[in-house]
Write a protein that holds these residues in place. Structure first.
Motif, short mmCIF file in Angstrom:
data_model
loop_
_atom_site.label_atom_id
_atom_site.label_comp_id
_atom_site.label_asym_id
_atom_site.label_seq_id
_atom_site.Cartn_x
_atom_site.Cartn_y
_atom_site.Cartn_z
N SER A 1 0.67 -1.11 -0.02
CA SER A 1 -0.13 -0.06 -0.11
C SER A 1 0.61 1.29 -0.04
O SER A 1 1.84 1.31 0.54
CB SER A 1 -0.92 0.01 1.29
OG SER A 1 -0.06 0.02 2.35
N ASN B 1 1.55 4.70 1.54
CA ASN B 1 1.32 5.38 2.75
C ASN B 1 1.28 6.97 2.51
O ASN B 1 0.55 7.52 3.28
CB ASN B 1 2.50 4.86 3.77
CG ASN B 1 2.34 3.77 4.23
OD1 ASN B 1 1.40 2.75 3.67
ND2 ASN B 1 2.90 3.14 5.23
N LYS C 1 5.69 2.25 2.36
CA LYS C 1 6.40 1.85 3.19
C LYS C 1 6.83 0.27 3.73
O LYS C 1 7.94 0.19 4.30
CB LYS C 1 4.83 2.14 4.58
CG LYS C 1 5.78 2.16 6.01
CD LYS C 1 4.88 2.32 7.11
CE LYS C 1 5.44 2.20 8.42
NZ LYS C 1 4.18 2.35 9.39
N ASP C 2 6.03 -0.38 3.16
CA ASP C 2 6.54 -2.00 3.44
C ASP C 2 7.82 -2.14 2.81
O ASP C 2 8.79 -3.05 3.26
CB ASP C 2 5.44 -2.88 2.91
CG ASP C 2 5.13 -3.03 1.48
OD1 ASP C 2 5.21 -1.56 0.92
OD2 ASP C 2 4.62 -3.76 0.94
#
Length: 147
Positions: A5, A7, A36-37
């Motif tokens: 996703s 962010n 972010k991941d």
């Protein structure tokens, strides 16, 4: 549902990487998305300035699209890059910068012009510490014609 996703979305971004009070590079872009991941920033219309040691001039590289990984100090630009240093121009399909090796790798359709000669190859590597540009794979050098 994907873990990839977005962010943060920004209309403009300015990233600076350096150490010991000295800037190594600076990236600006018109738009960006932070994932972010993966700790990756996707950048649109990026412009990267590399500040070479013992030089008053900057290496400036622009492209339509790219990604930056500030934690690893890595930058990848793609979809046609245009690099300029002191009036010398290099174009390629993509480039990859890795701070650990202090090198920029140019890939695909590399074309370098300086003064009156032209060098074409499939790959090139710029050693930033030594300011040395080397060409690999199908290297062709075009010298000016005599009148």
């Amino acid at each position: 549902m994907s873990n990839s996703s977005v962010n943060i979305k920004l209309d403009s971004i300015n990233l600076v990487q350096g150490e010991g009070g000295r800037k190594n590079w600076e990236l600006t872009a018109k738009k960006s998305k932070y994932f972010k991941d993966r700790e990756v920033i996707k950048v649109y219309l990026p412009k990267v300035k590399f500040y070479l040691k013992n030089s008053q001039k900057e290496l400036i590289i622009e492209a339509p699209l790219g990604t930056a990984s500030p934690q690893q100090s890595e930058i990848e630009l793609q979809d046609g890059i245009d690099a300029n240093y002191a009036g010398n121009e290099l174009v390629a399909e993509s480039m990859h910068y890795r701070a650990k090796k202090d090198e920029i790798h140019f890939l695909g359709g590399v074309s370098f012009s300086q003064d009156s000669f032209l060098v074409k190859s499939r790959r090139a590597c710029l050693d930033l510490a030594n300011k040395r540009l080397s060409f690999e794979q199908e290297v062709q050098v075009y010298l000016p014609h005599s009148p």
